[in-house]
Structure formats: C-alpha cells, structure tokens
Design an enzyme around this catalytic site. Structure first.
Site, mmCIF file in Angstrom:
data_model
loop_
_atom_site.group_PDB
_atom_site.id
_atom_site.type_symbol
_atom_site.label_atom_id
_atom_site.label_comp_id
_atom_site.label_asym_id
_atom_site.label_seq_id
_atom_site.Cartn_x
_atom_site.Cartn_y
_atom_site.Cartn_z
ATOM 1 N N GLN A 27 39.058 48.644 23.283
ATOM 2 C CA GLN A 27 38.053 47.740 24.258
ATOM 3 C C GLN A 27 36.771 48.142 24.480
ATOM 4 O OE1 GLN A 27 39.667 47.276 28.314
ATOM 5 N NE2 GLN A 27 38.865 45.210 28.280
ATOM 6 N N GLY A 28 35.864 47.309 23.947
ATOM 7 C CA GLY A 28 34.470 47.687 24.093
ATOM 8 C C GLY A 28 33.971 46.917 25.158
ATOM 9 N N TYR A 29 34.035 47.094 26.256
ATOM 10 C CA TYR A 29 33.508 46.246 27.297
ATOM 11 C C TYR A 29 32.244 47.028 28.130
ATOM 12 C CZ TYR A 29 36.931 42.323 27.581
ATOM 13 O OH TYR A 29 37.681 41.347 27.215
ATOM 14 N N SER A 35 38.725 53.612 25.906
ATOM 15 C CA SER A 35 39.691 54.250 25.930
ATOM 16 C C SER A 35 40.457 54.296 24.311
ATOM 17 C CB SER A 35 40.907 53.885 26.724
ATOM 18 O OG SER A 35 40.387 54.022 27.844
ATOM 19 N N GLU A 61 45.741 41.029 32.007
ATOM 20 C CA GLU A 61 45.863 42.398 32.128
ATOM 21 C C GLU A 61 46.458 42.539 33.927
ATOM 22 O OE1 GLU A 61 41.442 43.538 31.692
ATOM 23 O OE2 GLU A 61 42.337 45.499 31.970
ATOM 24 N N ASN A 113 39.502 48.151 42.480
ATOM 25 C CA ASN A 113 40.124 47.571 43.723
ATOM 26 C C ASN A 113 39.390 46.702 44.672
ATOM 27 O OD1 ASN A 113 42.318 48.531 42.226
ATOM 28 N ND2 ASN A 113 43.474 49.300 44.239
ATOM 29 N N GLU A 114 38.030 47.405 44.631
ATOM 30 C CA GLU A 114 37.089 46.800 45.458
ATOM 31 C C GLU A 114 36.729 45.521 44.883
ATOM 32 O OE1 GLU A 114 36.709 50.147 44.393
ATOM 33 O OE2 GLU A 114 37.269 50.598 46.329
HETATM 34 C C1 LIG Z 1 40.983 55.613 32.676
HETATM 35 C C2 LIG Z 1 40.044 54.449 32.380
HETATM 36 C C3 LIG Z 1 40.041 53.729 31.168
HETATM 37 C C4 LIG Z 1 39.042 52.768 31.010
HETATM 38 N N1 LIG Z 1 39.136 52.180 29.810
HETATM 39 C C5 LIG Z 1 37.966 51.348 29.393
HETATM 40 C C6 LIG Z 1 38.127 50.517 28.265
HETATM 41 O O1 LIG Z 1 38.999 51.073 27.186
HETATM 42 N N2 LIG Z 1 37.183 49.985 27.822
HETATM 43 C C7 LIG Z 1 36.223 49.367 28.750
HETATM 44 O O2 LIG Z 1 35.352 48.644 28.389
HETATM 45 N N3 LIG Z 1 35.967 50.142 29.881
HETATM 46 C C8 LIG Z 1 37.258 50.860 30.275
HETATM 47 N N4 LIG Z 1 37.029 51.522 31.469
HETATM 48 C C9 LIG Z 1 36.087 51.282 32.337
HETATM 49 C C10 LIG Z 1 36.336 50.499 33.583
HETATM 50 O O3 LIG Z 1 36.635 49.184 33.107
HETATM 51 C C11 LIG Z 1 35.015 50.701 34.597
HETATM 52 O O4 LIG Z 1 35.163 52.102 35.055
HETATM 53 C C12 LIG Z 1 35.040 49.924 35.619
HETATM 54 O O5 LIG Z 1 34.917 48.595 35.326
HETATM 55 C C13 LIG Z 1 34.202 50.423 36.741
HETATM 56 O O6 LIG Z 1 32.899 50.523 36.415
HETATM 57 P P1 LIG Z 1 32.359 51.575 36.562
HETATM 58 O O7 LIG Z 1 32.741 52.718 36.237
HETATM 59 O O8 LIG Z 1 30.676 51.386 35.942
HETATM 60 O O9 LIG Z 1 31.963 51.751 38.053
HETATM 61 P P2 LIG Z 1 30.900 50.932 39.001
HETATM 62 O O10 LIG Z 1 30.815 49.588 38.534
HETATM 63 O O11 LIG Z 1 29.381 51.745 39.019
HETATM 64 O O12 LIG Z 1 31.257 51.166 40.655
HETATM 65 C C14 LIG Z 1 31.348 52.335 41.150
HETATM 66 C C15 LIG Z 1 31.895 52.018 42.651
HETATM 67 O O13 LIG Z 1 31.361 51.075 43.278
HETATM 68 C C16 LIG Z 1 32.364 50.100 43.518
HETATM 69 N N5 LIG Z 1 31.787 48.702 43.477
HETATM 70 C C17 LIG Z 1 30.833 48.325 42.442
HETATM 71 N N6 LIG Z 1 30.294 47.114 42.566
HETATM 72 C C18 LIG Z 1 31.082 46.554 43.666
HETATM 73 C C19 LIG Z 1 30.861 45.567 44.565
HETATM 74 N N7 LIG Z 1 30.320 44.505 44.244
HETATM 75 N N8 LIG Z 1 31.481 45.354 45.753
HETATM 76 C C20 LIG Z 1 32.207 46.497 46.127
HETATM 77 N N9 LIG Z 1 32.204 47.731 45.330
HETATM 78 C C21 LIG Z 1 31.686 47.701 44.240
HETATM 79 C C22 LIG Z 1 33.402 50.256 42.575
HETATM 80 O O14 LIG Z 1 34.613 49.637 43.113
HETATM 81 C C23 LIG Z 1 33.379 51.602 42.423
HETATM 82 O O15 LIG Z 1 34.233 52.167 43.375
HETATM 83 C C24 LIG Z 1 38.011 52.628 31.830
HETATM 84 C C25 LIG Z 1 37.921 53.389 32.985
HETATM 85 C C26 LIG Z 1 38.900 54.238 33.318
HETATM 86 C C27 LIG Z 1 38.727 54.921 34.493
#
Ligand SMILES: Cc1cc2nc3c(=O)[nH]c(=O)nc-3n(C[C@H](O)[C@H](O)[C@H](O)COP(=O)(O)OP(=O)(O)OC[C@H]3O[C@@H](n4cnc5c(N)ncnc54)[C@H](O)[C@@H]3O)c2cc1C
Lengths: 378, 392
Positions: B126-128, B161, B244, B375-376
C-alpha cells in the site's frame, strides 16, 4: 446470533420510554426526593396495570411470561429520567427471589399482588459485616413452637421503608434460609435512611419476630443459592439501568458541548473535549454491548457463562460507566456541580448502582476465581 | 435476542478447527504454539495452502473465488485461524485492493489482478503515506503526469509495509495540482518491477522487516491501471477505509494473546507460586479479559448486523479505537508477568519459547494505534461523523 429486541420487546421499550419522558420527567423525581416515601403508589399501580411489573414472571403466577430481557428493557428506559418507583427493589430483588424460592401459595399471596401494583416488596439480605457475601449472616432463625423466631439486623434494605413484605435472610439450623415478613410484624423496627441518589432505604432490626412455617421460602438451607442468582439478576439490572443513565448523560453532554460557548466558540469544537466525548461514547457502547450479554445470561443456569458475563458487565459499569459519569459532570463545568442541574442526579445514581450488588473488586475476584479462568491456560 | 451460534455454525467451527490443525505443516504449528516468529515466507506458504482448499478469500463473491459463507461463518473462520495462531495473510491484496477492484475495477482489471491475488502469485503493498503526508493524507505530493496513454510518476512513499516482498503497489498520486487537494488524487496500480522504482527496507520496532521507503523516478504507468477514474482517488481511498475498520478490531490477536498470557502466568512463579494463582496478578489478567468480553460483544453486534445484510451500526466505529488499545494492554501485561524474562530479544532456548515471541510482538503492536488512521484521527472522525460535534 441476534442482538435485536423482538417486536413485543421493542414495543415495551417504546412505551416505557414514552412514559418516562412524558409522564415522569426528572422534575417528578426531584419533587419526590423530599417525600417520605419517595415515590407514588398511584404510579406503581399504573405500572402494574400496564403489565410492567409482571414482565419476567410466568403466566401461572399472574405474570406475562417474558424473561429477564424484558425486565432490563424496562429498567433501562425508566432510568433515562430517573423514575423513582422501586422497580429494581421490588420486581428484581423481591419478585425474582420469591419466584425462585416460593411455592404456589406464596406466589399467590405475595407475588401476585405485587405484579398488580397493589403492594411492593423488598429484600433484606445485607448486614453490616456481610459485604457481598450472602452467607456471612448474623441474623438467626431459631425454631419455635409457632415456627421460627427471627433476630438480627439488616442494612440498606432498598424500599424497606415502604415495602409491604420483606424477604429476610437468616441462619436457620439447616443453613441460610429466606422468610417473608410483613413490614408491620411485631418486633420488626424500620429506620429510614436517605441514600446518596435521592432514594430511601431501611435499616431493619428484628427482635424475636415470630413467623410461621409457611413464611419460609423453600427448605432450610436453600437461601444462599437463591440469593446468588438474585444478585446476578440485580447486578445485570444495575447494568441495564446504567446503560439508560450513561446514554442520557452522554446525550446531555453532547448537547451541552454543542451549545455552550467560551473563547468565542462552541466548547464542542475544542479537540480535547471532542476526544473525551468519543472516549465516553466508546465506554457507553461497551457497556451497552456487554449489558446485552448479561441480560441474556442472567436467566441461564450455567454458572460459568452467567457469572462471567454478569461480572464483566458490572465491571464495565464500575470502570467505563463511572468514568462516563465523571466526565459528563466535568464537561458541564460549574453548573454540573450544582443540585439544580440534572446531570448530578444521574451521577449520584451511578455511584449507588456501582456500590450495590458487588463492586468492582468483588466482580474482578469472582471472575478470576471461576474454575474456567485457569482452565483456559491449560 | 440470542447470543449463541447455531448448531450448524458450531459444527462448522469444529470442521474448520480440525482442518487448520491438519493442514498446518509441523514446523508452522510449532511456531504457532510457541515462538510464532512467522516470516513473510511462512505467510505465503499458508496463503497457498488456503488457496488450494478454496478458503483464502471468504469475503469475496463466490464467483470470483470466495467461499459463499455467510457473515457468521466468515467470523468463525477468522476466529479459528487466529486462535490457532496461524500466520496472518498479507491483507493488501486479499482485503484491500482486491475488494476495491471487485467493487470499482474494470472487467479487464478483475481478470488481470484477482486470480493472482488469490493464488499468491502476486503480492501487493500500500503506497499512501509520504514523508510529509501521514494523517493529512490528502496533502500527498507524489505526482502522476499525463503523458498520453500513460502517466509518469515521481515521488516518495514511506512506511510501505512489505514492499520488498511485493510485486505490485496501489498508490494514491496527485493528478491535478490545481484543484482542492482531495479532488486531484487518483488511485493507481503500479508494477514494482517498472524501471525507476526503488524499494529500501527498514526495520520496525519489533525488528520485523515490515517497513520500506519506496521511490518513484519517472516511472511509466499505463492509464488502464487507474481504478475508479482519474481524480476520483479520494473516494476510492474512503471506500477502502471501510474495509480496514473491522480488520483492526484485534479480536483474534487479543484472544490469542490472552491465552498466551495465562500460559506464561501459569509457569512464572511469584513467592514460590504460579502467578496465575496469585490474587493480585490474577485480577490484573481478569480485568483485561473482562474488557475483552465487552469489546467482543461490540464486534458481535456488528457481525449480527452484517448477517442481516445491513451495514454495521455506528458503534462499530469504536472497534479500532478500543481493540488496538486493548492488544497493547494485553501485550504489556505479558511483559510485566515475564519480569526479567521480558528482556529477551530473539534468542533460542534462553526463555520458554512462548515468552520468546512476546517482546518483539509487544513492540510491534505499539504501531496499532498509529496505522490504519491513528487513534487520534479516529477520534476526530467519530466526533464529527457520529457525535456531530461542532467543527472549529
Ligand atoms: C506498522 C505500520 C505500518 C504501516 N504501513 C503502511 C503502509 O503499508 N502503507 C502506507 O501508506 N502507510 C503505512 N503506514 C503509515 C501510517 O498510515 C501512518 O503512520 C499514519 O497515517 C500516521 O501518519 P504519520 O506517521 O505521518 O504521523 P503524523 O500524521 O505526523 O502524526 C503524528 C501524531 O500526531 C497526531 N495527529 C496528526 N494529525 C492530528 C490531528 N488532526 N488531530 C490530532 N492528532 C493528530 C497523530 O495521531 C500522531 O499521534 C504504516 C504505519 C505503521 C506504524
């Protein structure tokens, strides 16, 4: 698997909810808080006429042949406006005990008029030292020429101040035994005590109260098993009520978040409060879901299945449910801390339900000590 | 109201349980009971075994390779798989892009992609997410430039992943930078063997080789690889999110890990007695098990709705929120019960096999509250969509 109420149950839920909303809004409970009895015999009679007091009892005793689910439905809806009539004390504690322990004659004498709404019942099982252990009794039932002589003290007898008949547990030579005692029996004194949630209960003293053999429910020694089941019903009933209460508290809080303004904005637009509200919603849904399991299981004889879900439900009341009550108050700010606002009335009822019929630690321990708990690891 | 499975359903459960035990190769069964360090190869092997049996995609329509089971049977099946500790199958093809292609793909796409997802000939990722676009996914910057019959893709995806084991990637890419950010996104399928794609793996906290950075440098992608129409990618992403949600309730992992927790507590000693006999430790375990029951009932309610052919009610929105927190608490209590043994990190025969898997698993599950919509973000969405709280 099906979580839906059947049509009759849905109808019952709707009628009770309508009654609560239209005929017994919270102001009615407020007024009756200061009354000596705390509720109205006319309203009780009305509930009898509508059939609500008979829902869990078989037709053979004048009931409607439903199960505990119907009881839970009524309790949940009555709780939404804190309807003060003693449904839990009289139908669940008194009625279901009588149903399980009594014979036909006793059902006719004590259960039938209660179902009609002509009398109310109370269950006097708790003593100062007993803390959820129905066998830890000091009240005695000594055999006597007339039948038995009962002596001892009972505490926090819900509806004990006004019930026509009390069901009293006592140690007879054969073990824990239940007796029906009229409230006006000679040697029985009732001291009324107000409760935190605006209701009334009784401290009961029995001094050589004479009862005949036919006041005894079942055999000598049969009382503990009956009380065990009754308290599971009561715990499941408390949970059903708590579903009504926390759902209402959540609704009130969401409304308030959507109307109250500070810093030039609705307070419900603040993310900290939005997230709190979502977590409250989650806890209410967890409570509602496990309540469904406990109301179904309460009627089942399988001890492990019944106790497991009833305890899990009462545990969720004590943890998630109480947390919802706390947060609802908090999110109302100062107004939440007044007696004027209704939110505090619901809050206090939650704490009463929490303390009754086994608190958090009791249910954790009971769950953990069930034989099935260890079996699962082998 | 009726909370039991029917006799036929229970018989089906027995059949599934027996089959799983018989079908799992010896070595896999040992891992399932003990260490449980499944590799992506284990997962692929189990995928092929299920495919042979015809059970690899119970949630797909029967004519496309599904089983034709109702919701209850599908639920029982996944419960049994999880209880047996079987390797988890890669969800990206079977549960994400597969269903999306089934619902929104062209006939040609269905023919081209679905059979190979089923047979494990092609794995997906998945490339999001991108370095600057996580929760705010719609801000993504990977571009797909129109070049006639194909796109030219440039940019970087991250946290992809298992990209290093995958053959294909489904991406969200920007096809129109001039409109509102959600409106210029397209859902695009990209062959990872295309020239210009580079995959760089990195380790997760649990030292599993899950994460990758995936780079696109002038990658040519035919336009027939668009799913759901150009600039309609955001709608596709939302449709996929629906799949999901129930995947992330963590029912199976929680149940399975609770059993492990008790196994561990039955052998570790405190004051000379098994911890499982100690009232304090026992109560700690009991609390989590009771919470699990309430959580299970929420998921049963969603299941019962599905069985009636209806959408799960709003309460199903809390499943990810509650389930991910719960699995974290369960794995954390495992660590606590293990005491000093929780220090172990990928050893053999240093601590009992069942304890050996816990540390990495505990670490890995810290991600559960982050991925799949943190979860946020879940709370933001529920506050708005379900509680209808005012926006700021
Ligand atoms: C094990 C694992 C597997 C993954 N696999 C994939 C994958 O295969 N493909 C893919 O595309 N992505 C994947 N992801 C990425 C995942 O979708 C992102 O990590 C997730 O969407 C959060 O984005 P970020 O890491 O940039 O955190 P950020 O968005 O930068 O968030 C940082 C913190 O701020 C909080 N936050 C951000 N915005 C808000 C808001 N508006 N209000 C309150 N709190 C907020 C978040 O909850 C978090 O605690 C994976 C992540 C993990 C950990």
């Amino acid at each position: 698997m099906d979580f839906e109420l059947d049509q009759d149950q849905q109808m019952l839920a709707k009628t009770v909810a309508d009654f609560a909303k239209n005929e017994s809004p919270v102001e009615r409970f407020r007024k009756l808080r200061d009354d000596d009895v705390g509720y109205e015999p006319a309203a009780w009679k009305h509930m009898g006429e509508l059939g609500w007091l008979g829902v869990p009892f078989p037709e053979s005793v004048g009931g409607f042949g439903g199960g505990f689910i119907e009881c839970a439905v009524v309790l949940e809806k009555l709780a939404t406006t804190l309807v003060p009539e003693p449904y839990l004390a009289s139908v669940v504690l008194g009625g279901l005990t009588l149903l399980r322990a009594g014979n036909d004659a006793q059902h006719g004498a004590y259960l039938a008029p209660m179902i009609e709404g002509d009398t109310t019942l109370a269950l006097a099982y708790s003593e100062p030292q007993s803390r959820h252990d129905v066998t830890a009794l000091e009240t005695t039932a000594s055999p006597d020429a007339m039948g038995y002589r009962l002596s001892g003290k009972k505490v926090w007898v819900l509806n004990g101040h006004n019930a026509d008949h009390l069901i009293v547990s006592a140690k007879a030579p054969g073990g824990v035994t239940l007796f029906v005692v009229p409230r006006d029996a000679k040697g029985l004194t009732v001291r009324v005590a107000k409760t935190i949630d605006g209701h009334k209960a009784a401290f009961v003293e029995l001094e050589d109260v004479i009862v005949t053999e036919d006041a005894r429910l079942g055999e000598e020694g049969s009382g503990a098993a009956v009380l065990d089941r009754t308290l599971d019903y009561a715990a499941a009933a408390a949970v059903a009520e708590a579903v009504g209460i926390t759902t209402t508290m959540l609704d009130m809080t969401i409304d308030y978040l959507g109307t109250r303004e500070q810093f030039g904005a609705k307070i419900g637009s603040f993310q900290a409060l939005q997230h709190r509200a979502v977590d409250m919603y989650a806890e209410v849904e967890l409570l509602r879901s496990i309540s469904m399991a406990s109301m179904v299981r309460a009627d089942q004889d399988d001890d492990t299945a019944r106790r497991g879900d009833v305890s899990a439900a009462k545990y969720q009341l004590a943890t998630g449910g109480i947390w919802v009550a706390q947060q609802s108050l908090q999110l109302h700010g100062g107004i939440g801390a007044t007696d004027e606002h209704d939110i505090g009335l619901y809050f206090k009822r939650m704490y009463a339900l929490n303390a009754l019929f086994g608190d958090e630690e009791h249910h954790v321990a009971r769950f953990a000590n069930d034989p099935s708990f260890v079996e699962a690891s082998t | 109201m009726n909370l039991t499975f029917t006799e036929e359903e229970e018989a089906f459960r027995e059949e599934v349980r027996a089959w799983i035990q018989a079908a799992m190769p010896e070595e896999m069964r040992e891992k399932a009971n003990g260490e449980g360090h499944f590799t992506p190869e284990d997962s692929a092997e189990w995928h092929r075994i299920l495919y042979e049996k015809g059970w690899v995609a119970p949630h797909w329509p029967k004519e496309l390779g599904g089983t034709g089971w109702d919701a209850a049977r599908r639920f029982i099946f996944s419960e049994e798989m999880e209880m047996a500790g079987a390797p988890q199958l890669s969800t990206f093809g079977l549960s994400m892009v597969g269903p999306l292609i089934i619902n929104h793909g062209t006939d040609a796409q269905k023919k081209r992609f679905l059979p190979k997802i089923l047979s494990a000939e092609e794995f997906w990722c998945q490339g999001y997410s991108e370095p600057s676009s996580g929760s705010d996914l719609a801000s993504l910057r990977t571009t797909a430039e129109d070049a006639g019959d194909h796109f030219i893709v440039n940019g970087q995806k991250t946290w992809t992943s298992y990209a290093q084991f995958a053959d294909w990637i489904f991406c969200l890419v920007r096809t129109d930078p001039s409109v509102k950010k959600q409106a210029g996104i397209t859902f695009l399928l990209i062959d990872l063997k295309s020239p210009g794609v580079e995959v760089k793996p990195m380790l997760t906290l649990g030292h599993t080789p899950a994460f990758c950075d995936t780079f696109f440098d002038n990658v040519k992608v035919p336009k027939e690889n668009v799913v759901g129409g150009i600039n309609n990618g955001w709608t596709m992403a939302k449709a996929l999110l629906g799949h999901e949600r129930t995947l992330l309730a963590m029912i199976g992992p929680s149940r399975h890990t609770l059993v492990k927790l008790k196994k561990i507590a039955a052998t570790r000693l405190v004051n000379g007695r098994p911890m499982l006999e100690d009232p304090v430790w026992r109560a700690k375990i009991a609390r989590l098990e009771m919470r699990f029951r309430a959580h299970l009932m929420v998921s049963y309610r969603a299941l019962a709705e599905q069985q009636k052919g209806r959408m799960p009610g709003p309460e199903s929105s809390i499943l990810k929120l509650v389930g991910t927190k719960l699995i974290q608490e369960i794995t954390e209590l495992c660590m606590e019960v293990m005491g000093e043994n929780s220090l172990t990190w990928y050893n053999h025969n240093v601590v009992p096999a069942v304890e050996e898997s816990i540390g990495p698993y505990f670490c890995y599950e810290r991600a559960a509250t982050i991925y799949g919509g943190s979860n946020e973000i879940q709370r933001n969405v529920i506050a708005k969509m379900i509680l209808q709280l005012p926006s700021s």
